[in-house]
Scaffold this motif. Structure first.
Motif, PDB file in Angstrom:
ATOM      1  N   GLY A  22      38.629  43.706  28.539  1.00 55.16           N
ATOM      2  CA  GLY A  22      38.207  42.684  27.588  1.00 55.16           C
ATOM      3  C   GLY A  22      39.236  42.549  26.484  1.00 55.16           C
ATOM      4  O   GLY A  22      40.230  43.288  26.429  1.00 55.16           O
ATOM      5  N   PHE A  23      38.986  41.623  25.589  1.00 56.59           N
ATOM      6  CA  PHE A  23      39.888  41.365  24.458  1.00 56.59           C
ATOM      7  C   PHE A  23      39.080  41.336  23.180  1.00 56.59           C
ATOM      8  O   PHE A  23      37.971  40.804  23.135  1.00 56.59           O
ATOM      9  CB  PHE A  23      40.599  40.022  24.649  1.00 56.59           C
ATOM     10  N   LEU A  24      39.636  41.927  22.136  1.00 51.94           N
ATOM     11  CA  LEU A  24      39.084  41.808  20.795  1.00 51.94           C
ATOM     12  C   LEU A  24      40.203  41.426  19.841  1.00 51.94           C
ATOM     13  O   LEU A  24      41.282  42.038  19.855  1.00 51.94           O
ATOM     14  CB  LEU A  24      38.441  43.110  20.321  1.00 51.94           C
ATOM     15  N   GLY A  25      39.945  40.414  19.029  1.00 52.46           N
ATOM     16  CA  GLY A  25      40.914  39.999  18.030  1.00 52.46           C
ATOM     17  C   GLY A  25      40.215  39.634  16.735  1.00 52.46           C
ATOM     18  O   GLY A  25      39.006  39.368  16.710  1.00 52.46           O
ATOM     19  N   PHE A  26      40.974  39.619  15.658  1.00 56.05           N
ATOM     20  CA  PHE A  26      40.436  39.284  14.338  1.00 56.05           C
ATOM     21  C   PHE A  26      41.442  38.432  13.573  1.00 56.05           C
ATOM     22  O   PHE A  26      42.657  38.630  13.694  1.00 56.05           O
ATOM     23  CB  PHE A  26      40.180  40.549  13.500  1.00 56.05           C
ATOM     24  N   THR A  27      40.934  37.498  12.793  1.00 54.30           N
ATOM     25  CA  THR A  27      41.724  36.866  11.741  1.00 54.30           C
ATOM     26  C   THR A  27      40.966  37.079  10.436  1.00 54.30           C
ATOM     27  O   THR A  27      39.729  37.069  10.411  1.00 54.30           O
ATOM     28  CB  THR A  27      41.926  35.362  11.990  1.00 54.30           C
ATOM     29  N   THR A  28      41.710  37.313   9.365  1.00 55.62           N
ATOM     30  CA  THR A  28      41.089  37.626   8.086  1.00 55.62           C
ATOM     31  C   THR A  28      41.765  36.855   6.959  1.00 55.62           C
ATOM     32  O   THR A  28      42.886  36.371   7.099  1.00 55.62           O
ATOM     33  CB  THR A  28      41.181  39.131   7.776  1.00 55.62           C
ATOM     34  N   THR A  29      41.070  36.770   5.839  1.00 57.25           N
ATOM     35  CA  THR A  29      41.651  36.143   4.657  1.00 57.25           C
ATOM     36  C   THR A  29      42.417  37.156   3.812  1.00 57.25           C
ATOM     37  O   THR A  29      43.294  36.775   3.037  1.00 57.25           O
ATOM     38  CB  THR A  29      40.556  35.491   3.798  1.00 57.25           C
ATOM     39  N   ALA A  30      42.079  38.428   3.945  1.00 56.05           N
ATOM     40  CA  ALA A  30      42.758  39.500   3.217  1.00 56.05           C
ATOM     41  C   ALA A  30      43.551  40.352   4.204  1.00 56.05           C
ATOM     42  O   ALA A  30      43.145  40.499   5.359  1.00 56.05           O
ATOM     43  CB  ALA A  30      41.745  40.365   2.472  1.00 56.05           C
ATOM     44  N   PRO A  31      44.689  40.922   3.781  1.00 56.62           N
ATOM     45  CA  PRO A  31      45.498  41.727   4.703  1.00 56.62           C
ATOM     46  C   PRO A  31      44.722  42.905   5.295  1.00 56.62           C
ATOM     47  O   PRO A  31      43.878  43.512   4.641  1.00 56.62           O
ATOM     48  CB  PRO A  31      46.647  42.221   3.810  1.00 56.62           C
ATOM     49  N   ILE A  32      45.021  43.203   6.556  1.00 56.00           N
ATOM     50  CA  ILE A  32      44.453  44.361   7.259  1.00 56.00           C
ATOM     51  C   ILE A  32      45.472  45.490   7.165  1.00 56.00           C
ATOM     52  O   ILE A  32      46.565  45.380   7.707  1.00 56.00           O
ATOM     53  CB  ILE A  32      44.186  44.039   8.736  1.00 56.00           C
ATOM     54  N   SER A  33      45.130  46.563   6.491  1.00 51.02           N
ATOM     55  CA  SER A  33      46.085  47.667   6.343  1.00 51.02           C
ATOM     56  C   SER A  33      46.036  48.623   7.525  1.00 51.02           C
ATOM     57  O   SER A  33      47.049  49.224   7.897  1.00 51.02           O
ATOM     58  CB  SER A  33      45.819  48.429   5.038  1.00 51.02           C
ATOM     59  N   SER A  34      44.848  48.767   8.136  1.00 50.43           N
ATOM     60  CA  SER A  34      44.709  49.697   9.253  1.00 50.43           C
ATOM     61  C   SER A  34      43.449  49.347  10.043  1.00 50.43           C
ATOM     62  O   SER A  34      42.629  48.535   9.610  1.00 50.43           O
ATOM     63  CB  SER A  34      44.625  51.146   8.749  1.00 50.43           C
ATOM     64  N   LEU A  35      43.302  49.984  11.186  1.00 49.11           N
ATOM     65  CA  LEU A  35      42.091  49.839  11.985  1.00 49.11           C
ATOM     66  C   LEU A  35      41.916  51.080  12.849  1.00 49.11           C
ATOM     67  O   LEU A  35      42.861  51.849  13.066  1.00 49.11           O
ATOM     68  CB  LEU A  35      42.135  48.565  12.846  1.00 49.11           C
ATOM     69  N   GLN A  36      40.699  51.271  13.328  1.00 50.55           N
ATOM     70  CA  GLN A  36      40.384  52.398  14.197  1.00 50.55           C
ATOM     71  C   GLN A  36      39.712  51.884  15.464  1.00 50.55           C
ATOM     72  O   GLN A  36      38.882  50.976  15.399  1.00 50.55           O
ATOM     73  CB  GLN A  36      39.482  53.399  13.474  1.00 50.55           C
ATOM     74  N   VAL A  37      40.081  52.478  16.606  1.00 49.24           N
ATOM     75  CA  VAL A  37      39.538  52.077  17.901  1.00 49.24           C
ATOM     76  C   VAL A  37      38.758  53.252  18.470  1.00 49.24           C
ATOM     77  O   VAL A  37      39.325  54.311  18.756  1.00 49.24           O
ATOM     78  CB  VAL A  37      40.659  51.659  18.874  1.00 49.24           C
ATOM     79  N   TYR A  38      37.426  53.070  18.632  1.00 46.65           N
ATOM     80  CA  TYR A  38      36.525  54.120  19.104  1.00 46.65           C
ATOM     81  C   TYR A  38      36.019  53.807  20.503  1.00 46.65           C
ATOM     82  O   TYR A  38      35.827  52.646  20.863  1.00 46.65           O
ATOM     83  CB  TYR A  38      35.303  54.228  18.190  1.00 46.65           C
ATOM     84  N   TYR A  39      35.735  54.863  21.263  1.00 57.10           N
ATOM     85  CA  TYR A  39      35.054  54.722  22.553  1.00 57.10           C
ATOM     86  C   TYR A  39      33.779  55.540  22.524  1.00 57.10           C
ATOM     87  O   TYR A  39      33.774  56.708  22.105  1.00 57.10           O
ATOM     88  CB  TYR A  39      35.960  55.210  23.697  1.00 57.10           C
ATOM     89  N   ASN A  40      32.678  54.948  22.970  1.00 56.13           N
ATOM     90  CA  ASN A  40      31.414  55.670  23.143  1.00 56.13           C
ATOM     91  C   ASN A  40      30.950  55.487  24.576  1.00 56.13           C
ATOM     92  O   ASN A  40      30.820  54.347  25.045  1.00 56.13           O
ATOM     93  CB  ASN A  40      30.354  55.143  22.172  1.00 56.13           C
TER      94      ASN A  40
END
Length: 204
Positions: free
Chosen positions: A137-155
């Motif tokens: 699958g695909f996940l994407g984001f657009t934001t109005t404020a800068p993204i400094s980091s992100l975390q990718v979890y699996y459950n």
């Protein structure tokens, strides 16, 4: 949404709302016939993006062999740490981005069924439920404020556990949305009304 985030599950839609996109396919960071190990606090840095596989109390991160592993298509990809059987996952891929990034997207997949969640530094998040081998699958984001980091979890949702695997990690700038035809109509109507008021005020 804390950062004005919009999430996408289709890469084409995400790309149409992004510009200046850089794509990381991990092919140059792979090795033929074996896994390239990046299990350390420094992890792997590509195009200014840092990837660290957090697996308390240590680290676990690898790039699959360049000819692929368990997936058709013969491509390398990033493999995060395996999820913990004992409860909610405390293992994740931590991604630190360059400055002023307001658009990010990635392909996601697992070996066994489970859910992958992407959590942005703003607190915004989205999840994908995946069926395991053969499903992506695909996940994407657009934001109005800068993204400094992100975390990718699996459950995991079954008997067997897997890891969050990602490929074609892309980042750039969120594009300003095109004005809708209705918005343009309202703007033009306002100009016409304003012009008529000016003419009316000048009549004797």
């Amino acid at each position: 949404a804390f950062g004005g985030a919009i999430s996408y599950t289709d890469r084409g839609s995400w790309l149409s709302n992004s510009s200046g996109v850089t794509n990381i396919d991990f092919q140059s960071q792979s090795l033929p016939g074996t896994f390239a190990d990046y299990s350390s606090a420094s992890g792997l840095t590509v195009s200014g993006v840092s990837f660290v596989g957090v697996n308390p109390p240590g680290y676990d991160l690898a790039v699959a062999p360049s000819e692929g592993y368990l997936w058709d298509g013969h491509f390398a990809y990033l493999m995060g740490p395996y999820a913990n059987h004992s409860g909610p996952s405390t293992q994740f891929i931590n991604v630190t981005l360059p400055g002023n990034i307001t658009s990010v997207g990635m392909d996601l997949f697992t070996i066994y069924p489970g859910t992958i969640t992407v959590l942005l530094s703003s607190g915004d998040q989205a999840s994908l439920s995946l069926g395991g081998l053969g499903y992506s699958g695909f996940l994407g984001f657009t934001t109005t404020a800068p993204i400094s980091s992100l975390q990718v979890y699996y459950n995991y949702t079954g008997t067997f556990v897997s890891s969050a695997n990602l490929d074609n990690f892309a980042f750039g700038t969120a594009s300003a949305p095109e004005p809708s035809s209705f918005a343009l109509f309202l703007a033009s109507s306002a100009v016409v009304l304003s012009f008529r008021r000016i003419l009316a005020s000048r009549r004797p």
